[in-house]
Design a protein around this motif. Sequence first.
Motif, PDB file in Angstrom:
ATOM      1  N   ILE A   9     -24.816  74.833 -39.773  1.00 19.83           N
ATOM      2  CA  ILE A   9     -24.794  75.793 -40.868  1.00 19.83           C
ATOM      3  C   ILE A   9     -24.907  75.024 -42.184  1.00 19.83           C
ATOM      4  O   ILE A   9     -24.149  74.100 -42.438  1.00 19.83           O
ATOM      5  CB  ILE A   9     -23.561  76.736 -40.732  1.00 19.83           C
ATOM      6  CG1 ILE A   9     -23.611  77.849 -41.754  1.00 19.83           C
ATOM      7  CG2 ILE A   9     -22.239  76.042 -40.762  1.00 19.83           C
ATOM      8  CD1 ILE A   9     -23.194  79.189 -41.183  1.00 19.83           C
ATOM      9  N   ASP A  10     -25.955  75.365 -42.937  1.00 15.38           N
ATOM     10  CA  ASP A  10     -26.279  74.633 -44.167  1.00 15.38           C
ATOM     11  C   ASP A  10     -25.991  75.548 -45.354  1.00 15.38           C
ATOM     12  O   ASP A  10     -26.704  76.529 -45.579  1.00 15.38           O
ATOM     13  CB  ASP A  10     -27.767  74.237 -44.119  1.00 15.38           C
ATOM     14  CG  ASP A  10     -28.225  73.517 -45.378  1.00 15.38           C
ATOM     15  OD1 ASP A  10     -27.393  73.263 -46.269  1.00 15.38           O
ATOM     16  OD2 ASP A  10     -29.435  73.215 -45.476  1.00 15.38           O
ATOM     17  N   CYS A  16     -27.725  80.372 -47.701  1.00 22.22           N
ATOM     18  CA  CYS A  16     -26.976  79.816 -46.573  1.00 22.22           C
ATOM     19  C   CYS A  16     -27.843  79.985 -45.333  1.00 22.22           C
ATOM     20  O   CYS A  16     -28.435  81.064 -45.132  1.00 22.22           O
ATOM     21  CB  CYS A  16     -25.667  80.578 -46.371  1.00 22.22           C
ATOM     22  SG  CYS A  16     -24.510  80.333 -47.727  1.00 22.22           S
ATOM     23  N   PRO A  42     -21.811  82.414 -46.458  1.00 19.35           N
ATOM     24  CA  PRO A  42     -21.568  81.615 -45.257  1.00 19.35           C
ATOM     25  C   PRO A  42     -21.235  82.473 -44.033  1.00 19.35           C
ATOM     26  O   PRO A  42     -21.776  82.256 -42.948  1.00 19.35           O
ATOM     27  CB  PRO A  42     -20.371  80.745 -45.659  1.00 19.35           C
ATOM     28  CG  PRO A  42     -20.480  80.613 -47.143  1.00 19.35           C
ATOM     29  CD  PRO A  42     -21.082  81.881 -47.631  1.00 19.35           C
ATOM     30  N   TYR A  46     -23.560  82.836 -40.642  1.00 23.91           N
ATOM     31  CA  TYR A  46     -22.941  82.523 -39.345  1.00 23.91           C
ATOM     32  C   TYR A  46     -23.101  83.693 -38.370  1.00 23.91           C
ATOM     33  O   TYR A  46     -23.605  83.535 -37.252  1.00 23.91           O
ATOM     34  CB  TYR A  46     -21.471  82.196 -39.635  1.00 23.91           C
ATOM     35  CG  TYR A  46     -20.540  82.194 -38.469  1.00 23.91           C
ATOM     36  CD1 TYR A  46     -20.531  81.129 -37.567  1.00 23.91           C
ATOM     37  CD2 TYR A  46     -19.622  83.226 -38.290  1.00 23.91           C
ATOM     38  CE1 TYR A  46     -19.635  81.120 -36.511  1.00 23.91           C
ATOM     39  CE2 TYR A  46     -18.730  83.219 -37.233  1.00 23.91           C
ATOM     40  CZ  TYR A  46     -18.748  82.165 -36.344  1.00 23.91           C
ATOM     41  OH  TYR A  46     -17.869  82.154 -35.294  1.00 23.91           O
ATOM     42  N   SER A  65     -21.079  71.918 -40.194  1.00 24.05           N
ATOM     43  CA  SER A  65     -21.532  72.425 -41.493  1.00 24.05           C
ATOM     44  C   SER A  65     -22.069  71.296 -42.351  1.00 24.05           C
ATOM     45  O   SER A  65     -21.670  70.130 -42.216  1.00 24.05           O
ATOM     46  CB  SER A  65     -20.403  73.170 -42.210  1.00 24.05           C
ATOM     47  OG  SER A  65     -19.464  72.269 -42.700  1.00 24.05           O
ATOM     48  N   ARG A  70     -20.380  72.776 -47.842  1.00 19.34           N
ATOM     49  CA  ARG A  70     -19.987  72.427 -46.467  1.00 19.34           C
ATOM     50  C   ARG A  70     -18.485  72.329 -46.218  1.00 19.34           C
ATOM     51  O   ARG A  70     -18.030  72.593 -45.114  1.00 19.34           O
ATOM     52  CB  ARG A  70     -20.664  71.126 -46.030  1.00 19.34           C
ATOM     53  CG  ARG A  70     -20.287  69.912 -46.868  1.00 19.34           C
ATOM     54  CD  ARG A  70     -21.153  68.727 -46.490  1.00 19.34           C
ATOM     55  NE  ARG A  70     -20.875  67.556 -47.279  1.00 19.34           N
ATOM     56  CZ  ARG A  70     -21.443  67.289 -48.450  1.00 19.34           C
ATOM     57  NH1 ARG A  70     -22.303  68.149 -48.966  1.00 19.34           N
ATOM     58  NH2 ARG A  70     -21.167  66.189 -49.103  1.00 19.34           N
ATOM     59  N   PHE A  73     -16.229  75.865 -45.358  1.00 20.81           N
ATOM     60  CA  PHE A  73     -16.484  76.765 -44.236  1.00 20.81           C
ATOM     61  C   PHE A  73     -15.459  76.474 -43.139  1.00 20.81           C
ATOM     62  O   PHE A  73     -15.562  75.481 -42.418  1.00 20.81           O
ATOM     63  CB  PHE A  73     -17.921  76.572 -43.729  1.00 20.81           C
ATOM     64  CG  PHE A  73     -18.318  77.604 -42.721  1.00 20.81           C
ATOM     65  CD1 PHE A  73     -18.353  78.949 -43.060  1.00 20.81           C
ATOM     66  CD2 PHE A  73     -18.652  77.241 -41.432  1.00 20.81           C
ATOM     67  CE1 PHE A  73     -18.714  79.910 -42.140  1.00 20.81           C
ATOM     68  CE2 PHE A  73     -19.024  78.192 -40.491  1.00 20.81           C
ATOM     69  CZ  PHE A  73     -19.046  79.532 -40.855  1.00 20.81           C
ATOM     70  N   ALA A  76     -16.022  75.558 -39.317  1.00 20.01           N
ATOM     71  CA  ALA A  76     -16.717  74.326 -38.925  1.00 20.01           C
ATOM     72  C   ALA A  76     -15.786  73.364 -38.188  1.00 20.01           C
ATOM     73  O   ALA A  76     -14.638  73.172 -38.586  1.00 20.01           O
ATOM     74  CB  ALA A  76     -17.292  73.647 -40.160  1.00 20.01           C
TER      75      ALA A  76
END
Length: 261
Positions: A9-10, A16, A42, A46, A65, A70, A73, A76
């Motif tokens: 997940i970026d 996002c 985010p 997701y 993440s 990052r 989140f 993660a």
Amino acid sequence: MADIYTMGIDLGSTTCKGVVLRNGTTVVGSSIVPSGMGTSGPEKAYEEALADAGVKREDLSIIVSTGYGRNRFEQADLVISELIAHAIGVHSMYPEARTLIDVGGHDAKAMSISERGRLENFVMNDRCAAGTGRLLEIMAKQFGVDVSEVKDLAEKAEGIVPINASCAVFAESEVIEQMSKGADIPSLAKGVCASLASRIAQLVKKLGGNGPIYMSGGVGHNTGVVKALEKELGMPVTVSVIQQLNGAYGAALYGYNRVNK
Ligand code: ADP
């Protein structure tokens, strides 16, 4: 043997992105959503990536993440640098890549990648909006189009109106002034693409980046910028097929390599 699912997940400043990877080889689901306020972006990225893949949270072996947000989140399991995620992503898809240019909404990075896929060096601009996708967003507003349509305008141009200002705020004033004088909008759009490309090229030159050159990030959608960049650098620039998803893909792959050690 059971399939291994991993998620990358970026969390960028503009969008996002989520990628669900099966067995480290196949992207089975992805998402791109506006970052928005707080944790809404985010969470949405997701949920949408999971839904797109048709898998549940408990099916995921790891969530990795990356990106600007990052550390914020909570789901993660692991957090990695965006530079590492990008290097892994591009090397996996294009092992021949020696330079990756990632241009997003608020920053631009040029990275040198070794033959073995290691990040060797990088140069970054996260200070000046004139060298990022923000410039396209500002100008799209002035042209009265969506940011995705700036390239269509630039493609129609028969000439080019150069943008001289080196700051996004002054460049916007310059465009407003040109428009009030009746300048041709497609030629102005072409000038905007060329101006952004010249700033990105400066990063690559500072890095001393070699070919083959690949590009990721949202700005890669704009063919006007990519063509102008090729002209500035005097070599081809290939836009990754996964574009904005490269960082999330690299993070998902990092996760797979971690659980499959
Ligand atoms: P970040 O990772 O920094 O959040 P992205 O890589 O998602 O950013 O890129 C966002 C930028 O990409 C926007 O500022 C915009 O300039 C550009 N962009 C996104 N989608 C498109 C599109 N369809 N056409 C042209 N430009 C786009």
